[in-house]
Design an enzyme around this catalytic site. Sequence first.
Site, PDB file in Angstrom:
ATOM      1  N   CYS A 157      36.796  26.444  65.611  1.00 52.93           N
ATOM      2  CA  CYS A 157      36.319  27.473  66.888  1.00 52.93           C
ATOM      3  C   CYS A 157      35.780  27.186  67.435  1.00 52.93           C
ATOM      4  O   CYS A 157      34.505  26.077  67.847  1.00 52.93           O
ATOM      5  CB  CYS A 157      35.084  28.735  65.410  1.00 52.93           C
ATOM      6  SG  CYS A 157      34.076  29.261  66.569  1.00 52.93           S
ATOM      7  N   CYS A 267      38.978  30.013  72.738  1.00 53.48           N
ATOM      8  CA  CYS A 267      38.733  30.694  71.324  1.00 53.48           C
ATOM      9  C   CYS A 267      39.927  30.423  70.302  1.00 53.48           C
ATOM     10  O   CYS A 267      40.834  30.924  70.913  1.00 53.48           O
ATOM     11  CB  CYS A 267      38.021  32.188  71.602  1.00 53.48           C
ATOM     12  SG  CYS A 267      38.386  33.260  69.959  1.00 53.48           S
TER      13      CYS A 267
HETATM   14  N1  DGL Z   1      37.315  31.814  67.197  1.00 56.23           N
HETATM   15  C1  DGL Z   1      36.068  31.625  67.312  1.00 56.23           C
HETATM   16  C2  DGL Z   1      36.380  31.042  68.760  1.00 56.23           C
HETATM   17  O1  DGL Z   1      36.687  29.773  68.776  1.00 56.23           O
HETATM   18  C3  DGL Z   1      36.005  33.445  67.612  1.00 56.23           C
HETATM   19  C4  DGL Z   1      34.641  34.016  68.160  1.00 56.23           C
HETATM   20  C5  DGL Z   1      33.815  34.472  67.334  1.00 56.23           C
HETATM   21  O2  DGL Z   1      33.106  34.887  66.624  1.00 56.23           O
HETATM   22  O3  DGL Z   1      33.316  35.863  68.040  1.00 56.23           O
HETATM   23  O4  DGL Z   1      35.315  30.734  69.349  1.00 56.23           O
END
Ligand code: DGL
Length: 357
Positions: A157, A267
């Site tokens: 993430c 992301c």
């Molecule tokens: N997969 C997360 C990232 O890479 C998602 C972000 C979120 O929860 O807003 O930033």
Amino acid sequence: LGHELLGLLLGVEGADRLGRVLERGIVGVALDLGDDGGGVPTLVALVHLAADAAVALWAVLPRFAAPPRNPNQALIFPRKEAPPMDPRPIGVFDSGIGGLMAVRMLRHLLPGEPILYLGDTARMPYGDRPAGEIDRLTGELTGWLLRQNVKALIAACGTISCNAGETLQQLPVPCFDVVTAAAEAAAQATRNGKVGLAATSATIRSGRFTEEIERRTGQAVTAVPCPLLAPMIEHGAGPDDPALAAAVAEYCQPLLQSGVDTVVLGCTHYPLIAELFTRILGPEVTLIDCAGEAAKAVAEAMKEQHLLAEGNDPAVTEYRFTALPPQAARQTARRMLGEDFTPRLLPLEKLTAFSTE
Ligand code: DGL
């Protein structure tokens, strides 16, 4: 049995000695008669060794290893101590389903590794939260994964990677994030040095991703916060969704204006709609999938550090979520993984309770 591979190139005289070694328990032998280049027949043996057979082999080695008539006649790759194997799972976590992109790549590169996935779907999105809060939530995710006895962790993430440094740097097992490998890949890919970054607001605000890319390219990064994308993708919107397409088109404007030739999808949710970015930016712009790049780097590092389970059979991946993803999101997740999967609920109270479940 150990799985060390010993390669021997023996003079013919060595053959009967090798025969004696074989009697003492070497398994899995592949033999090939060849020529040493000087007309002398040689025997090439690839031998899988049991630990005690290796000792037996060393006992006879000096007799055929020296003195070689031709230096190529006795090439010996010494057996190293068998590296320890670690059958514990790799913990992969994200605020939601985005980290599944990393799981897909890991399963492809390391099919024998058990994986325990944790998505905090009940509290997603993380990307609009203050850094301190992201760090606290990350502490809960990593705490639970550590209680399940994971041997390594991947913060799959961008938001967690850039905002939970305090927690991530104090873990008792190796922990990898999605920033370094993606920044490296972007610097390699760009031809004009102009790199863009699309990520959550919290990731852009932290400045960490931008710095890592700029340190490698020496040029300013065009960084665009895209707050709407991860929640929409999490709820099942795909590349054909008009609202999602409109949001991507808007976020891409600064990228188009600055003439970037490479864009980091910073992301882990975004690679799933990569085709939408390509539709708007054009096929000549290289997209970097931060989750996939991270998984490649992790696979390398874990091999080097002898952290792998080295199982021969495809290992189990377990998928836990703090709220079960709705049907549309499951479809998205299946597309991310390239296969079906069974999500299991991990209620929030269990995440924070001191338990091994
Ligand atoms: N997969 C997360 C990232 O890479 C998602 C972000 C979120 O929860 O807003 O930033």
